[in-house]
Structure formats: C-alpha cells, structure tokens
Design a protein around this motif. Sequence first.
Motif, PDB file in Angstrom:
ATOM      1  N   THR A 153     -11.069  10.708 -21.698  1.00  0.00           N
ATOM      2  CA  THR A 153     -10.825  10.533 -20.561  1.00  0.00           C
ATOM      3  C   THR A 153      -9.106  11.261 -20.779  1.00  0.00           C
ATOM      4  O   THR A 153      -8.501  12.199 -19.847  1.00  0.00           O
ATOM      5  CB  THR A 153     -10.377   9.094 -20.259  1.00  0.00           C
ATOM      6  OG1 THR A 153     -11.705   8.249 -19.838  1.00  0.00           O
ATOM      7  CG2 THR A 153      -9.453   8.408 -19.009  1.00  0.00           C
ATOM      8  N   ASP A 190      -6.589   3.364 -28.247  1.00  0.00           N
ATOM      9  CA  ASP A 190      -7.965   2.941 -28.460  1.00  0.00           C
ATOM     10  C   ASP A 190      -8.801   4.569 -28.738  1.00  0.00           C
ATOM     11  O   ASP A 190      -8.502   5.647 -27.408  1.00  0.00           O
ATOM     12  CB  ASP A 190      -8.224   2.227 -28.303  1.00  0.00           C
ATOM     13  CG  ASP A 190      -7.926   1.178 -28.316  1.00  0.00           C
ATOM     14  OD1 ASP A 190      -7.279   1.135 -29.152  1.00  0.00           O
ATOM     15  OD2 ASP A 190      -8.228   0.464 -27.384  1.00  0.00           O
ATOM     16  N   SER A 191      -9.764   4.676 -29.434  1.00  0.00           N
ATOM     17  CA  SER A 191     -10.425   6.321 -29.488  1.00  0.00           C
ATOM     18  C   SER A 191     -11.659   6.027 -28.367  1.00  0.00           C
ATOM     19  O   SER A 191     -11.863   7.118 -28.043  1.00  0.00           O
ATOM     20  CB  SER A 191     -12.110   6.214 -31.038  1.00  0.00           C
ATOM     21  OG  SER A 191     -12.013   4.815 -30.544  1.00  0.00           O
ATOM     22  N   LYS A 192     -12.177   4.661 -27.369  1.00  0.00           N
ATOM     23  CA  LYS A 192     -12.734   4.957 -26.906  1.00  0.00           C
ATOM     24  C   LYS A 192     -12.736   5.820 -25.470  1.00  0.00           C
ATOM     25  O   LYS A 192     -12.832   6.104 -24.461  1.00  0.00           O
ATOM     26  CB  LYS A 192     -13.572   3.571 -26.301  1.00  0.00           C
ATOM     27  CG  LYS A 192     -12.259   2.872 -25.566  1.00  0.00           C
ATOM     28  CD  LYS A 192     -12.911   1.520 -25.454  1.00  0.00           C
ATOM     29  CE  LYS A 192     -12.559   0.292 -26.200  1.00  0.00           C
ATOM     30  NZ  LYS A 192     -13.157  -1.174 -25.917  1.00  0.00           N
ATOM     31  N   TYR A 193     -10.897   5.976 -25.448  1.00  0.00           N
ATOM     32  CA  TYR A 193     -10.271   6.446 -24.278  1.00  0.00           C
ATOM     33  C   TYR A 193      -9.842   8.099 -24.813  1.00  0.00           C
ATOM     34  O   TYR A 193      -9.258   8.992 -23.340  1.00  0.00           O
ATOM     35  CB  TYR A 193      -8.596   5.535 -23.796  1.00  0.00           C
ATOM     36  CG  TYR A 193      -9.090   4.073 -23.533  1.00  0.00           C
ATOM     37  CD1 TYR A 193      -9.964   4.030 -22.432  1.00  0.00           C
ATOM     38  CD2 TYR A 193      -8.753   3.692 -24.466  1.00  0.00           C
ATOM     39  CE1 TYR A 193     -10.119   2.702 -22.115  1.00  0.00           C
ATOM     40  CE2 TYR A 193      -9.194   2.315 -24.512  1.00  0.00           C
ATOM     41  CZ  TYR A 193     -10.396   1.177 -22.258  1.00  0.00           C
ATOM     42  OH  TYR A 193     -10.229   0.266 -22.699  1.00  0.00           O
ATOM     43  N   GLY A 205      -4.682   0.445 -24.422  1.00  0.00           N
ATOM     44  CA  GLY A 205      -5.853   0.160 -25.615  1.00  0.00           C
ATOM     45  C   GLY A 205      -6.142  -1.510 -25.005  1.00  0.00           C
ATOM     46  O   GLY A 205      -5.660  -2.185 -24.811  1.00  0.00           O
ATOM     47  N   GLU A 206      -7.481  -1.591 -26.612  1.00  0.00           N
ATOM     48  CA  GLU A 206      -7.251  -3.473 -26.382  1.00  0.00           C
ATOM     49  C   GLU A 206      -5.482  -3.745 -27.541  1.00  0.00           C
ATOM     50  O   GLU A 206      -5.197  -2.857 -28.059  1.00  0.00           O
ATOM     51  CB  GLU A 206      -8.753  -3.369 -27.326  1.00  0.00           C
ATOM     52  CG  GLU A 206     -10.006  -3.018 -26.849  1.00  0.00           C
ATOM     53  CD  GLU A 206     -10.233  -3.742 -25.312  1.00  0.00           C
ATOM     54  OE1 GLU A 206      -9.505  -4.918 -25.392  1.00  0.00           O
ATOM     55  OE2 GLU A 206     -11.543  -2.896 -24.772  1.00  0.00           O
ATOM     56  N   LYS A 256      -6.031  -1.098 -19.231  1.00  0.00           N
ATOM     57  CA  LYS A 256      -7.147  -0.406 -19.778  1.00  0.00           C
ATOM     58  C   LYS A 256      -8.441  -0.284 -19.266  1.00  0.00           C
ATOM     59  O   LYS A 256      -9.415  -0.201 -19.152  1.00  0.00           O
ATOM     60  CB  LYS A 256      -7.100  -0.947 -20.614  1.00  0.00           C
ATOM     61  CG  LYS A 256      -7.870  -2.332 -21.378  1.00  0.00           C
ATOM     62  CD  LYS A 256      -7.678  -3.260 -22.326  1.00  0.00           C
ATOM     63  CE  LYS A 256      -8.924  -4.242 -22.638  1.00  0.00           C
ATOM     64  NZ  LYS A 256      -7.494  -5.268 -21.706  1.00  0.00           N
ATOM     65  N   ASP A 263      -6.786   3.251 -33.375  1.00  0.00           N
ATOM     66  CA  ASP A 263      -7.925   3.525 -34.611  1.00  0.00           C
ATOM     67  C   ASP A 263      -8.213   3.885 -35.477  1.00  0.00           C
ATOM     68  O   ASP A 263      -8.189   4.113 -36.112  1.00  0.00           O
ATOM     69  CB  ASP A 263      -9.403   2.645 -33.285  1.00  0.00           C
ATOM     70  CG  ASP A 263      -9.834   3.689 -32.430  1.00  0.00           C
ATOM     71  OD1 ASP A 263      -8.769   4.685 -32.091  1.00  0.00           O
ATOM     72  OD2 ASP A 263     -10.387   2.861 -31.539  1.00  0.00           O
TER      73      ASP A 263
END
Length: 583
Positions: free
Chosen positions: A136, A130-133, A83-84, A108, A155
Amino acid sequence: MNGYKSNYHLERKFREFSDMRDLLRESAIKYSEKVAYITKIKGPKKEVNYIKTTYKSLLRQVEELGTALVDYGLKGEKIAILGENSFHWCLAWLAVPSGVGVVVPLDKGLPADELKSLIKRSNAKAVFADSKYFATLEAIRDSGETNLYMIFGLDKAPDGSCDIGEIMAKGAELLNGGDRSYVDAEIDREKMSYLLFTSGTTQASKGVMLSHKNLMSVNYGMNLEEYFVPDDVCMLFLPLHHIFGAQGMVTFLSQGITNVFCDGIKYISANFKEYGVSVMMVVPLLLEKVYKKIMKGVEKEGKLETLEKGKKICAASEKVGIYLRRKVFKQIIDQLGGRMRFFISGAAPLDPVVAKGLNDLGILTVSGYGLTETAPTIASETYRYVKAGSVGKQLTNLEVRIDEPNEDGIGELVVKGDGVMLGYYDDKEATDEVLEPDGWFHTGDLAYIDSEGYVFISGRKKNVIVLKNGKNVFPEEIEELVNRLPYVSESMLFPRRKSDDLTLWLKVVYDQEYLDEYNMRVEDLEKKFADDLEEINASMPSYKAVKRFFISDKPTIKTTTAKTKRVEEMLVIEEELKERNLI
C-alpha cells in the motif's frame, strides 16, 4: 478506596519534564536496569522467547535510531508510523520527536485512499511500517501524489530499503564515532513535534498539532494523581496511534513501569496471566464485556448471594480499617491473571454499574475524560477521587469552566492550560472555531461540575436532540441505561420527525452469545426488550421516553477507539429501517 492511602503526596515525587528526551534520560538513570518493555518473539517451530529491554537500553536504542535518521537527511521532517502496537513502533514514536522532526502516527485501520490523503496532508517524507502495509505504501509513494520517498520496516525490510534494526546498527556506529547531532539537538518544547489525526465521529479528520510541552504537562498532571507501584506491569492494549494510549505509555515510562503487548483480543486473559499484568488502559466496551463475563460466571455457579454477602463483609471491615476485598474475591481476580489491580477507562463513558462492580471486587477502576486536542486528559478519577457516573476531577494544572450553563448547570466544557493543542494543522478557520485568543479551548462536550468538583459529561453538544418543547435529550444518557441489559451489546438513540416534532428511536444491537446460551429467538428478545424499555422509560422524565426501537445484529460503525460514527451510522440505520418496512 480499595485499600489505598487517602493521599500519597505524589507531588513530592514528580516534576514536569521539559520534553520526551528529558523524560527518557531521567528514567534511564532512576530505573536503569528495570525492564521497560517485554517483546515476545515466536520462532519457526513456534518456540517462544522474550526480549527484555531495560530503561538504560531503551535510551540507547532511541539515540541510535534518532542519530541514523538525522544522518539520512530527515532532520526537521515529518515521519509517519503505521503498524500494530510493538516495541519497534514505540521506539520510532519516541525517537522521532526527541531530536529529529515531527512524528505522525497513522491509524492502521484506514483504507489506502485515506492513508494517502493523510500522508499527503502531513507532508511526511518517510514512514516506519509493518510489512503487511508495504504494498500500500509503495503504491502511495510511486503515485507521485505525495512527498513520501522513504519506507522503513518495523518487522522486516522492504525491497530496496532497510528495517529498524539495520537503521539502529548504523546509528550505533555513528554514535561510537562521536556523532552527537541527535543527542545534543535542541528541542523547542513549544513547537509541533506530534501531528495526530483525529478519528472524528461526524466529519473528516483534523490534524492536531501537539508539542512536548503539551504532552509533558498532561504527564505531570497524571503523575500527580494516578498511583502506580514499582512492580506494576501494564499491557499496551489500546492503539498507540491514538493519544489516549500513547499518553498512557508516556506515564508508565515516567514511572519505571514494565510495558507488554497483547497477542490479540482473544488472548487477553492468557496474556494477563503470562505477564502478570496489573494495570491496563481500556475503552469501556472492553471493560463492560469483562464485567458481564465475570457476573455471568458468578450467576451460573449460583453464587450471586455469596458475592453480595462478601461485599457487605468487606464494606463493614473497611469501617475499622481492614481491607479484605482482594482476599475475599481472589477467585474472581485470578480469572484476570491474579495481579490485576487497576483499570483506567477513557475515550467514552463507562457504565457506573460496571465501575462500581469492579471497584467492589477490589480492582481500582477509574474513568477519565479528554480529547486529542488536550493531549488528552482534562479530568480523571483517581485512587482518592472516585464518584459513580463522573469522570473525576480536573487535573490540578488545568483550568476548566462551564460555558453558558442552563438551569441544570449543564453547558459546554471549556478548558485552558499547557495541555491544550497548538491548533489544527493547516486549518486556521477550524482552529479559530474552538480555540480562543486567550487560550480557552471549547471541547464541544456538554457537562456540569458538582459541589465537590467532580465533572459529569452529559454528551456531545452536536449530538443533543432538541425537542419542540425546548427540552434537551442526551443520547448517551439513554444508551448507557440500555447497554446495561445483559443481552445488549450496544445501542444508538436517534430522532425521526413525526408531524412537527421529533420521536425518539433506538437501534439495539443484541449479543448473539446471550441468545445462544438461553436458546432464544430474536422475536423472543424483541418482546423482552419491549418490557425492559418500558421500565427504562418509566425511570426518566416523559419527554425522554423512547417510542420506537428495532433489534439488529449489525454493530454500529465505529472509530478505532470504539466511538460510534453517528453520521455514517445513520445512513446504515435508514437502510435497515427501509428493509424492515419501518418507514
């Protein structure tokens, strides 16, 4: 230098911690109510709130998270983070190795197939992300090709799982009920607790095994040299999955410094002012852009002569013990938020002109050198040791030597000490290639050490271009000279065979903003660069002369620490040369 005392005797102030938990516990006592992290939270109506986590609260939250992870059955397992940079990212990174298992920070920026490969190679059973991953990682988990089975959100919560806040709430209940399985867990400081995959520039990544002993040794070495003040605020800008950024954070936590996060590269200047940032670890590419922007502004206002006069006045005043730089150049420092006093540059060579320029303005700017395999610092400039072009002096708790030096004293830099890695994960052959049985580690970097003990890096051993006459050309040396030109964003030197010898070529990536500002065409720039290259060639021995070049708008392929991946980039260059009919 820069108004600091010649020696603060930092050795009287610090000790070497046994492990990360020891560090966190001492900081919770010494800096109890000081703010360790500031987290910005934006509401639904874009209202902004700031969560301030004290050092005392940080330790408690680490203990809550770790206790819950042990209860989840993850004791002794490998746990990845993806994540970030964020407070929750840091929390996971601190908690896992301090009584649970091995933490595996992941880049990331990697594509899904590489993430799958690293999760498989590391045998990670769980991951914080993080939720964006999530999508995947769920695909990787469901593929059945890895042992990953738990995904935790940094997050927010993934479907069927929980987020880090929920995990900590569970840990708090367990702690309140007397569960001490985590807080009393034994930590073997000499075993692997950190598994980091290198962002190699020429080959597949290797898994570097680091221990608490490795990290704490380097932390101690840095604390003996780099001077921080109680009200320093550091922006954690560098990716924390890389050891350079992470070890910086360890140093800041050991000194009670407040850590903040950047909203993105476009918002750096605003964040400087917003948080009162005074310290920042950076890569040279960013620092060089900052300096170019400052100097462009000075030139635009017609104040170059005033700037030079100011430098002379400051230099003269320092001879009688009066330090004026931050007052004389206050207007420039205000552009960086008003409190910026210390840049630490690493991961690649910093242009000496930029370093000197920023130091002249009253902002202490130092270069350091190291590798993931050395956790990472081997040498660094400090408030008392600064020398243009060098990476400072070796850390006092390390040994270094130059292996097989040539007539100029240049040879491979070899290092020994408690900061040197345990080895490469599941790769004894690769380990044996670089790590001698008696502990000496071969860095793969060519360097020399001058009479005052300053270390100068000449370039990567594998990058050296050997000409027919036996002369060595270090690409980094020439690239550094070219990159100083105001219209150059970056460059890469490469050889091409001509008859039975090599010809030196150069790819030059131009700065589009410069062309726009001066209303120039690429053709105009080519002529200008040809003239400038002639001057650069004249400043060097004839065998180093660059014979051919081409101007490009395509940035080089880089690692996440802004190092050019030369092997991959050469494939791009070959295509560019074909397109332009240059071969």
